[in-house]
Design an enzyme around this catalytic site. Structure first.
Site: not given
Length: 507
Positions: A210, A215, A272
């Site tokens: 991905s 990040s 997330d």
């Protein structure tokens, strides 16, 4: 199929390319006095269906303007809309109300605490993949799965729906190895090293990765500075058949295509959740044909997984879902208290990877040890060595140069090896006092790298000069910010000055 459209019909407009970049959000602009808007009762934020003369359809969000640069008979298209509709400037497009999206009822049901079954998730993911959801719908779906966490049954249903929405690979080799890190830790770019080690020993590892979610870099972002990653399925299969492995962007090969749509919204929300994390990881592994997967779970006070108990719970849930699909997983708990490697950001992490693969004396040893440890687990799962012997086998493959040779071959097969870019602007963050580095806030550190421009600007990010427990003197550099634009560099430095607890120095 070609549709004959009456050019005088009131629902027809001429397409106009606006060069409006909205990432993947499909947007159309029309004037407030546009006859289509008036006759159809369309207002800003209405969802509309656009149909080209070739019969291609997309669903777009309407925004209205009153400027003369758009006529009453034109529809201005964002780049995402333009690309997906596949039209030329000035061609006719039909505009109408978007059809009702039935799966939104299931999302509303979940907002009020209802659990969803398999058909509900199939409908939601099907509509997401077809582009029927606006960003606000996507955000609502993600939020409902966060406020009321998905249970194991729902995670299984979501995983299956995400697999079914895309392509699924099968391989002649009975054993397909893979690895994944749940993220939340700056750096930690072990994948290129692990893939090179495992593939050099004759195992198959078709790695789909991905782009960054929250990040400063994802594996696909970093790998893209070293070789092309946007390969289609045919190209991916060719590379794997030639080299036994690849490292490509999962979004380009339509493996679990809904995942990249959701990732874009998760990145904006900085969310997330566990259920979607598990479904995201496993759907891509299963779709890629993996049979055995090593899961890296970094644990630390500011990592994505904050405690060992949480890591054990996540590992248990991953295993429970994976088992339902016949996938064998093995989780390892690693240190998540500080970044892995020195570079943070696509190109800077790529230089760390190269240093390890090339066995350079200055290679970051923490990155090297972690990659060896993960590769060791993969080799032991594959039965290549006995339990406990994988470490030595992985290290030997790295040290004798076989892994570096294999990595170069993979890059060439994917379209040619590249040299990562170097940022034109840098500035070091200096210690304000002497002492030892006592703590690192990984989340703020990631934020600093993103403010510098990562991951969209590949050369941007940070280089760490100090690790936990290291001594430092006043005015010595703690880290260096890299940026492609001076404004981004200045903004990042301002953020660092306002957040001195990014790195905590104690006397």
């Amino acid at each position: 199929m070609t549709i004959a459209l009456d050019v005088e019909a009131p629902h027809l407009l001429k397409s106009k390319r606006l060069s409006l970049y909205t990432q993947d959000e499909v947007i159309v602009l029309m004037r407030t006095d546009c006859p289509v808007c008036i006759s159809e009762g369309l207002t800003s934020r209405s969802r509309v269906r656009l149909t080209s003369v070739s019969g291609r359809e997309i669903i777009a969000t309407l925004y209205q303007v009153e400027n003369d640069w758009l006529t009453t008979r034109e529809a201005g298209l964002s780049e995402a809309a333009w690309t997906k509709l596949g039209v030329e400037d000035g061609t006719d497009i039909s505009v109408s109300h978007a059809p009702t999206v039935g799966s939104l009822a299931d999302i509303r049901r979940r907002i009020y605490g209802g659990r969803l079954d398999e058909p509900a998730f199939q409908g939601i993911i099907g509509d997401i993949t077809a582009g029927r959801y606006a960003d606000i719908h996507l955000a609502t779906f993600i939020a409902t799965c966060s406020a009321l966490p998905l249970d194991i049954k729902e995670i299984c249903h979501l995983t299956k729906a995400m697999i079914d929405a895309g392509e699924r690979l099968s391989w002649e080799t009975p054993m397909i190895l893979d690895k994944h890190c749940v993220g939340g830790l700056p750096g930690n770019r072990t994948t290129p090293i692990v893939v090179a080690i495992v593939a050099s020993l004759g195992f198959t590892m078709p790695k789909t990765s991905s782009r960054a979610i929250t990040s400063p870099a994802g594996t696909a972002d970093t790998m893209e500075t070293l070789a092309p990653v946007d390969l289609d399925l045919k190209q991916m299969r060719r590379v794997v058949e030639e080299q036994g492995a690849c490292i490509v962007w999962g979004g380009a090969v339509r493996l679990s295509p809904a995942d990249d749509i959701l990732i874009r919204i998760e990145r904006a929300l900085d969310i997330d959740t566990e259920g979607q994390l598990i479904a995201s990881v496993l759907s891509k592994k299963i779709a890629a044909g993996a049979t055995h997967v090593v899961i890296d779970l970094p644990v630390g006070p500011t990592a994505k997984v904050r405690s060992l108990d949480k890591a054990k719970s996540l590992s248990k849930h991953i295993s429970a879902v994976a088992t339902q699909f016949g996938l064998e997983t093995r989780s390892i708990f690693t240190d998540g208290s500080q970044p892995v490697g020195r570079g943070i950001g696509p190109a800077l992490e790529a230089y760390d990877v190269l240093a390890v693969l090339q066995n350079k004396p200055n290679a970051p040893q923490d990155l090297k040890k972690r990659a060896i440890s993960i590769a060791a687990q993969a080799l032991e799962m594959a039965g290549h060595v006995e339990e406990g012997a994988g470490q030595a086998a992985s290290e030997a493959t790295l040290l004798n140069g076989r892994a570096w040779e294999k990595f170069q071959a993979i890059c060439e097969a994917q379209g040619g090896m590249r040299t990562p870019p170097i940022a034109p602007f840098t500035r070091s963050l200096l210690a304000q006092s002497s002492g030892k580095l006592a703590a690192i806030d990984n989340r703020k550190l990631s934020r600093l790298a993103k403010l510098a421009g990562a991951p969209n600007q590949k050369a941007a990010g940070l280089v760490m000069h100090i690790r936990l427990g290291d001594s430092v003197k006043a005015t010595e550099p703690l880290l260096t910010v890299h940026a492609e634009a001076k404004g981004a560099l200045d903004y990042a430095i301002e953020y660092a000055a306002a957040n001195p607890d990014i790195l905590t120095i104690e006397e």
